[in-house]
Scaffold this active site. Sequence first.
Site, PDB file in Angstrom:
ATOM      1  N   CYS A 118       0.819  -1.224   0.000  1.00 43.04           N
ATOM      2  CA  CYS A 118       0.000   0.000   0.000  1.00 43.04           C
ATOM      3  C   CYS A 118       0.849   1.268   0.000  1.00 43.04           C
ATOM      4  O   CYS A 118       0.336   2.353  -0.280  1.00 43.04           O
ATOM      5  CB  CYS A 118      -0.946   0.006   1.192  1.00 43.04           C
ATOM      6  SG  CYS A 118      -2.035  -1.413   1.215  1.00 43.04           S
ATOM      7  N   HIS A 259      -3.214   7.138   2.355  1.00 41.61           N
ATOM      8  CA  HIS A 259      -3.646   5.845   1.826  1.00 41.61           C
ATOM      9  C   HIS A 259      -5.019   5.538   2.420  1.00 41.61           C
ATOM     10  O   HIS A 259      -5.243   5.693   3.619  1.00 41.61           O
ATOM     11  CB  HIS A 259      -2.637   4.767   2.205  1.00 41.61           C
ATOM     12  CG  HIS A 259      -3.149   3.386   2.008  1.00 41.61           C
ATOM     13  ND1 HIS A 259      -3.706   2.975   0.811  1.00 41.61           N
ATOM     14  CD2 HIS A 259      -3.216   2.327   2.858  1.00 41.61           C
ATOM     15  CE1 HIS A 259      -4.090   1.715   0.938  1.00 41.61           C
ATOM     16  NE2 HIS A 259      -3.809   1.299   2.163  1.00 41.61           N
ATOM     17  N   ASN A 289     -10.139  -0.292  -0.028  1.00 42.88           N
ATOM     18  CA  ASN A 289      -8.680  -0.186   0.002  1.00 42.88           C
ATOM     19  C   ASN A 289      -8.124  -0.733  -1.322  1.00 42.88           C
ATOM     20  O   ASN A 289      -8.201  -1.929  -1.576  1.00 42.88           O
ATOM     21  CB  ASN A 289      -8.154  -0.986   1.201  1.00 42.88           C
ATOM     22  CG  ASN A 289      -6.643  -0.950   1.325  1.00 42.88           C
ATOM     23  OD1 ASN A 289      -5.939  -0.546   0.412  1.00 42.88           O
ATOM     24  ND2 ASN A 289      -6.152  -1.386   2.475  1.00 42.88           N
TER      25      ASN A 289
HETATM   26  O1  UT7 Z   1      -3.739  -1.114   3.657  1.00 45.43           O
HETATM   27  C1  UT7 Z   1      -3.022  -1.154   4.853  1.00 45.43           C
HETATM   28  C2  UT7 Z   1      -3.355  -2.294   5.648  1.00 45.43           C
HETATM   29  N1  UT7 Z   1      -4.702  -2.464   6.088  1.00 45.43           N
HETATM   30  C3  UT7 Z   1      -5.257  -1.756   7.083  1.00 45.43           C
HETATM   31  O2  UT7 Z   1      -4.776  -0.710   7.462  1.00 45.43           O
HETATM   32  C4  UT7 Z   1      -6.455  -2.321   7.777  1.00 45.43           C
HETATM   33  C5  UT7 Z   1      -6.272  -2.246   9.260  1.00 45.43           C
HETATM   34  N2  UT7 Z   1      -7.322  -2.852  10.044  1.00 45.43           N
HETATM   35  C6  UT7 Z   1      -8.621  -2.502  10.016  1.00 45.43           C
HETATM   36  O3  UT7 Z   1      -9.022  -1.689   9.205  1.00 45.43           O
HETATM   37  C7  UT7 Z   1      -9.560  -3.066  11.046  1.00 45.43           C
HETATM   38  O4  UT7 Z   1      -8.805  -3.743  12.042  1.00 45.43           O
HETATM   39  C8  UT7 Z   1     -10.631  -4.039  10.480  1.00 45.43           C
HETATM   40  C9  UT7 Z   1     -11.656  -3.266   9.655  1.00 45.43           C
HETATM   41  C10 UT7 Z   1      -9.950  -5.093   9.632  1.00 45.43           C
HETATM   42  C11 UT7 Z   1     -11.375  -4.737  11.620  1.00 45.43           C
HETATM   43  O5  UT7 Z   1     -11.940  -3.780  12.496  1.00 45.43           O
HETATM   44  P1  UT7 Z   1     -11.818  -3.984  14.078  1.00 45.43           P
HETATM   45  O6  UT7 Z   1     -12.580  -2.921  14.710  1.00 45.43           O
HETATM   46  O7  UT7 Z   1     -10.343  -4.081  14.396  1.00 45.43           O
HETATM   47  O8  UT7 Z   1     -12.574  -5.339  14.305  1.00 45.43           O
HETATM   48  P2  UT7 Z   1     -12.023  -6.699  14.955  1.00 45.43           P
HETATM   49  O9  UT7 Z   1     -11.025  -7.329  14.041  1.00 45.43           O
HETATM   50  O10 UT7 Z   1     -11.617  -6.419  16.349  1.00 45.43           O
HETATM   51  O11 UT7 Z   1     -13.326  -7.560  14.986  1.00 45.43           O
HETATM   52  C12 UT7 Z   1     -14.418  -7.263  15.839  1.00 45.43           C
HETATM   53  C13 UT7 Z   1     -15.459  -8.339  15.695  1.00 45.43           C
HETATM   54  C14 UT7 Z   1     -14.886  -9.751  15.827  1.00 45.43           C
HETATM   55  O12 UT7 Z   1     -15.854 -10.540  16.488  1.00 45.43           O
HETATM   56  P3  UT7 Z   1     -15.725 -10.851  18.065  1.00 45.43           P
HETATM   57  O13 UT7 Z   1     -14.396 -11.551  18.199  1.00 45.43           O
HETATM   58  O14 UT7 Z   1     -15.743  -9.521  18.737  1.00 45.43           O
HETATM   59  O15 UT7 Z   1     -16.912 -11.700  18.326  1.00 45.43           O
HETATM   60  C15 UT7 Z   1     -14.769 -10.209  14.410  1.00 45.43           C
HETATM   61  O16 UT7 Z   1     -14.851 -11.609  14.264  1.00 45.43           O
HETATM   62  O17 UT7 Z   1     -16.039  -8.257  14.386  1.00 45.43           O
HETATM   63  C16 UT7 Z   1     -15.964  -9.542  13.751  1.00 45.43           C
HETATM   64  N3  UT7 Z   1     -15.810  -9.340  12.336  1.00 45.43           N
HETATM   65  C17 UT7 Z   1     -16.845  -9.126  11.520  1.00 45.43           C
HETATM   66  N4  UT7 Z   1     -18.170  -9.084  11.735  1.00 45.43           N
HETATM   67  C18 UT7 Z   1     -18.960  -8.822  10.689  1.00 45.43           C
HETATM   68  C19 UT7 Z   1     -14.648  -9.265  11.619  1.00 45.43           C
HETATM   69  N5  UT7 Z   1     -14.938  -9.015  10.330  1.00 45.43           N
HETATM   70  C20 UT7 Z   1     -16.280  -8.929  10.246  1.00 45.43           C
HETATM   71  C21 UT7 Z   1     -17.165  -8.674   9.188  1.00 45.43           C
HETATM   72  N6  UT7 Z   1     -18.491  -8.625   9.458  1.00 45.43           N
HETATM   73  N7  UT7 Z   1     -16.743  -8.453   7.925  1.00 45.43           N
END
Ligand code: UT7
Length: 337
Positions: A118, A259, A289
């Site tokens: 990225c 980005h 992204n």
């Molecule tokens: O391009 C450069 C690299 N990429 C990035 O910069 C991305 C960086 N990361 C992020 O943008 C975020 O961490 C995400 C959008 C990927 C995830 O957001 P988050 O607030 O960190 O969520 P999380 O991973 O802590 O997940 C929270 C909950 C989990 O469930 P539990 O464990 O709380 O029951 C996940 O399993 O949300 C669940 N979950 C989803 N639920 C519905 C994860 N993905 C999804 C989904 N739909 N698509």
Amino acid sequence: MSSAELSVFIRAVGVRTPERKLTNAELSKMVDTSDEWIQTRSGIRERRIAGPGENPSDLGAHAAAQALERAGLTPADVDLLIVATMTPDVPFPSTACLLQAKLGLRRDIPCFDVSAACSGFVYALQVARDMMRSGAYRRALVVGAEKLSSVVDWSDRTTCVLFGDGAGAAVLETTAERGVGLLGNLLGADGNNAELLHCAAGGSAAPATADSLREGRHYLRMNGKEVFRHAVRVMAESCERVLAQCGVTSAEVAWFIPHQANIRILEAVASQLNVGMERFPSNLSRYGNTSAASIPLALEEAWKDGKIKHGDLILIVAFGAGLTWGATLLRWHEPSR
Ligand code: UT7
């Protein structure tokens, strides 16, 4: 005039995105997710998906052709081509060589890819600038082109909702005018954290096999929470360091073009820099992204919307797999003004 005094500026930008839109509603039929979750956690509403015949070299060639046309130039005017991509058409030859042929660029010019995920567009800009300041190359094409839909695991809800396809291009040119174009820059990397965002198989260390395909090891995998944490800290620090390097305050910057990974990352970076979100243009909601393409896509949109004016200070900043990061401060320059 000595070549060390040359400045390098972005003369024109161009883009290409595939027609096909994939909405959150469609994704919620494919994996256990919802429009509400995706929008709240990432800011994304839809993304573009490339079809057959829309590979990074195709998308990139269209974006580059538009940038050249806007600059009033032809392919024969290009002295250097750098393509930033983490989804090359094929392992080799480079996407740059494929794009060179599609665009009909000259054969006496260097064409190569930069692999910095990225952060690729920022890396490529700085490599181009440093090659051009020597005076050896007058005009360069820097292209960010991605087909992330080809490396996303469409059954993994933690990643498949985030990424999209597209390409953006910039025509760079040298000028003897001082204090314009790319002013300050910073690049960094941390390979100790490579596994936070990576593709385990498909390269020479682990060629694709029936087992690797069955286990899905050729797909992108990400520890989203950790990447998020690093992204906010490193992007804010990179902005501060480039501003300090140039003796500029964040209040003097007209536009921040980060980005486009997650709207919450942009909000956190803006807040750390004490800058309002109105100076952080974002197209995340429509494209998701797009890795190396995201900065030129956002830059082009801000330019097309009439936001960017001659003389504006613009700070672009990126973060991605590697880990890698980079920031560039530039003064927008329109030579006819
Ligand atoms: O391009 C450069 C690299 N990429 C990035 O910069 C991305 C960086 N990361 C992020 O943008 C975020 O961490 C995400 C959008 C990927 C995830 O957001 P988050 O607030 O960190 O969520 P999380 O991973 O802590 O997940 C929270 C909950 C989990 O469930 P539990 O464990 O709380 O029951 C996940 O399993 O949300 C669940 N979950 C989803 N639920 C519905 C994860 N993905 C999804 C989904 N739909 N698509």
